[in-house]
Design a protein around this motif. Structure first.
Motif, PDB file in Angstrom:
ATOM      1  N   LYS A 297      44.436   6.025 141.828  1.00  0.00           N
ATOM      2  CA  LYS A 297      45.872   5.778 141.795  1.00  0.00           C
ATOM      3  C   LYS A 297      46.366   5.076 140.533  1.00  0.00           C
ATOM      4  N   ARG A 298      45.544   5.017 139.491  1.00  0.00           N
ATOM      5  CA  ARG A 298      46.022   4.463 138.228  1.00  0.00           C
ATOM      6  C   ARG A 298      46.581   5.617 137.392  1.00  0.00           C
ATOM      7  N   LYS A 299      47.889   5.680 137.250  1.00  0.00           N
ATOM      8  CA  LYS A 299      48.501   6.711 136.414  1.00  0.00           C
ATOM      9  C   LYS A 299      48.570   6.147 134.997  1.00  0.00           C
ATOM     10  N   ILE A 300      47.881   6.835 134.083  1.00  0.00           N
ATOM     11  CA  ILE A 300      47.700   6.316 132.731  1.00  0.00           C
ATOM     12  C   ILE A 300      48.199   7.341 131.715  1.00  0.00           C
ATOM     13  N   HIS A 301      48.928   6.849 130.731  1.00  0.00           N
ATOM     14  CA  HIS A 301      49.339   7.662 129.591  1.00  0.00           C
ATOM     15  C   HIS A 301      48.690   7.037 128.359  1.00  0.00           C
ATOM     16  N   PHE A 302      47.797   7.790 127.735  1.00  0.00           N
ATOM     17  CA  PHE A 302      46.992   7.278 126.628  1.00  0.00           C
ATOM     18  C   PHE A 302      47.332   8.070 125.367  1.00  0.00           C
ATOM     19  N   ASP A 303      47.895   7.401 124.380  1.00  0.00           N
ATOM     20  CA  ASP A 303      48.209   8.023 123.089  1.00  0.00           C
ATOM     21  C   ASP A 303      47.208   7.509 122.060  1.00  0.00           C
ATOM     22  N   GLY A 304      46.324   8.403 121.625  1.00  0.00           N
ATOM     23  CA  GLY A 304      45.336   8.027 120.621  1.00  0.00           C
ATOM     24  C   GLY A 304      45.928   7.868 119.234  1.00  0.00           C
ATOM     25  N   ASN A 305      47.173   8.315 119.044  1.00  0.00           N
ATOM     26  CA  ASN A 305      47.881   8.085 117.784  1.00  0.00           C
ATOM     27  C   ASN A 305      47.101   8.634 116.582  1.00  0.00           C
ATOM     28  N   GLY A 306      46.327   9.710 116.800  1.00  0.00           N
ATOM     29  CA  GLY A 306      45.552  10.318 115.718  1.00  0.00           C
ATOM     30  C   GLY A 306      44.273   9.582 115.369  1.00  0.00           C
ATOM     31  N   LYS A 307      43.892   8.602 116.166  1.00  0.00           N
ATOM     32  CA  LYS A 307      42.701   7.779 115.897  1.00  0.00           C
ATOM     33  C   LYS A 307      41.477   8.341 116.612  1.00  0.00           C
ATOM     34  N   THR A 308      40.304   7.740 116.327  1.00  0.00           N
ATOM     35  CA  THR A 308      39.017   8.198 116.853  1.00  0.00           C
ATOM     36  C   THR A 308      38.333   7.116 117.673  1.00  0.00           C
ATOM     37  N   ILE A 309      37.787   7.523 118.815  1.00  0.00           N
ATOM     38  CA  ILE A 309      36.867   6.687 119.587  1.00  0.00           C
ATOM     39  C   ILE A 309      35.481   7.250 119.329  1.00  0.00           C
TER      40      ILE A 309
ATOM     41  N   GLY B  54      47.701  11.437 134.677  1.00  0.00           N
ATOM     42  CA  GLY B  54      48.631  11.040 133.629  1.00  0.00           C
ATOM     43  C   GLY B  54      48.415  11.911 132.410  1.00  0.00           C
ATOM     44  N   SER B  55      48.208  11.278 131.248  1.00  0.00           N
ATOM     45  CA  SER B  55      48.058  12.068 130.027  1.00  0.00           C
ATOM     46  C   SER B  55      47.131  11.389 129.021  1.00  0.00           C
ATOM     47  N   CYS B  56      46.525  12.233 128.205  1.00  0.00           N
ATOM     48  CA  CYS B  56      45.704  11.788 127.081  1.00  0.00           C
ATOM     49  C   CYS B  56      46.062  12.710 125.924  1.00  0.00           C
ATOM     50  N   LYS B  57      46.513  12.125 124.809  1.00  0.00           N
ATOM     51  CA  LYS B  57      46.938  12.964 123.694  1.00  0.00           C
ATOM     52  C   LYS B  57      46.629  12.320 122.348  1.00  0.00           C
ATOM     53  N   ASN B  58      46.607  13.173 121.329  1.00  0.00           N
ATOM     54  CA  ASN B  58      46.474  12.735 119.928  1.00  0.00           C
ATOM     55  C   ASN B  58      45.239  11.875 119.693  1.00  0.00           C
ATOM     56  N   LEU B  59      44.087  12.354 120.144  1.00  0.00           N
ATOM     57  CA  LEU B  59      42.874  11.548 120.122  1.00  0.00           C
ATOM     58  C   LEU B  59      41.673  12.383 119.705  1.00  0.00           C
ATOM     59  N   LYS B  60      40.726  11.730 119.045  1.00  0.00           N
ATOM     60  CA  LYS B  60      39.445  12.356 118.725  1.00  0.00           C
ATOM     61  C   LYS B  60      38.336  11.491 119.314  1.00  0.00           C
ATOM     62  N   PHE B  61      37.362  12.155 119.943  1.00  0.00           N
ATOM     63  CA  PHE B  61      36.125  11.502 120.367  1.00  0.00           C
ATOM     64  C   PHE B  61      35.023  12.043 119.474  1.00  0.00           C
ATOM     65  N   ASP B  62      34.185  11.169 118.950  1.00  0.00           N
ATOM     66  CA  ASP B  62      33.061  11.579 118.121  1.00  0.00           C
ATOM     67  C   ASP B  62      31.783  10.940 118.656  1.00  0.00           C
ATOM     68  N   ASN B  63      30.745  11.766 118.831  1.00  0.00           N
ATOM     69  CA  ASN B  63      29.430  11.293 119.248  1.00  0.00           C
ATOM     70  C   ASN B  63      29.445  10.624 120.625  1.00  0.00           C
ATOM     71  N   ALA B  64      30.103  11.272 121.592  1.00  0.00           N
ATOM     72  CA  ALA B  64      30.104  10.765 122.969  1.00  0.00           C
ATOM     73  C   ALA B  64      28.862  11.266 123.701  1.00  0.00           C
TER      74      ALA B  64
ATOM     75  N   ASP C 136      47.703  16.426 143.820  1.00  0.00           N
ATOM     76  CA  ASP C 136      48.898  15.569 143.730  1.00  0.00           C
ATOM     77  C   ASP C 136      48.820  14.512 142.635  1.00  0.00           C
ATOM     78  N   LYS C 137      47.895  14.678 141.696  1.00  0.00           N
ATOM     79  CA  LYS C 137      47.755  13.744 140.580  1.00  0.00           C
ATOM     80  C   LYS C 137      47.572  14.567 139.299  1.00  0.00           C
ATOM     81  N   PRO C 138      48.675  15.117 138.762  1.00  0.00           N
ATOM     82  CA  PRO C 138      48.576  16.009 137.608  1.00  0.00           C
ATOM     83  C   PRO C 138      48.168  15.279 136.331  1.00  0.00           C
ATOM     84  N   ALA C 139      47.622  16.069 135.396  1.00  0.00           N
ATOM     85  CA  ALA C 139      47.179  15.499 134.123  1.00  0.00           C
ATOM     86  C   ALA C 139      47.484  16.460 132.982  1.00  0.00           C
ATOM     87  N   LEU C 140      47.698  15.878 131.808  1.00  0.00           N
ATOM     88  CA  LEU C 140      47.913  16.619 130.576  1.00  0.00           C
ATOM     89  C   LEU C 140      46.937  16.105 129.527  1.00  0.00           C
TER      90      LEU C 140
END
Length: 171
Positions: free
Chosen positions: A55-67, A89-99, A118-122
């Motif tokens: 039930k945690r609705k999260i919007h995560f903007d990576g702002n073009g950065k890398t994790i 929620g959503s996850c956008k503008n993000l790069k993952f490297d070496n996960a 009932d818990k959509p995501a983008l």
């Protein structure tokens, strides 16, 4: 920030990412924005939204950065090994490297589940490079182990995905 859409929580170090779970209340809607590249080397990641009900609705903007160097192994907690567990929620503008994601059930870099009933995501404008997902369960994917009520736009994965679950020949 205060965690609202107009004033998101600012993430600029590994500890900020670790604290996301505490900042995102169950039943609430919270916004986060990265301002720097973040290296998670040495941290055994526990997903932000991995407890039942999700039930945690999260919007995560990576702002073009890398994790980089995300490492999540479900043997050290219960849930869906990934960054979010279940992305609601959503996850956008993000790069993952070496996960490196290792689990016994639904496993992926973004979510074990991206969206669920009932818990959509983008997931939008996300790039995953040099990453590995391994699961002994039946749902493993580079981005998501499973997706329901999910939208993906401009998403890519480069790496290895392996499910070691065998055919049990039960029937």
């Amino acid at each position: 920030g205060t965690g609202t859409e107009a004033d998101p929580y600012i993430l600029d170090c590994a500890q900020d990412l670790v604290e996301m779970r505490n900042l995102a209340p169950v039943g609430g809607e919270t916004w986060f924005k990265m301002t720097k590249n973040i290296d998670l080397k040495g941290i055994n990641w526990v997903p932000v939204n991995n407890d039942q009900e999700f039930k945690r609705k999260i919007h995560f903007d990576g702002n073009g950065k890398t994790i980089s160097n995300l490492s999540c192994n479900s043997n050290s907690y219960s849930g869906y090994p990934s960054f979010f567990g279940v992305l609601y929620g959503s996850c956008k503008n993000l790069k993952f490297d070496n996960a490196t994601i290792t689990g016994t059930g639904a496993s992926g870099v973004i979510g074990g589940y991206v969206g669920t009933t009932d818990k959509p995501a983008l997931v939008e404008n996300v790039t995953i490079t040099k990453s590995t997902v391994t699961s002994s369960g039946d749902r493993a994917g580079g981005v998501a182990g499973d997706a329901k009520e999910a939208t993906f736009r401009n998403v890519s994965f480069q790496g290895t995905v392996e499910s070691t679950k065998g055919d049990n020949n039960d029937g």
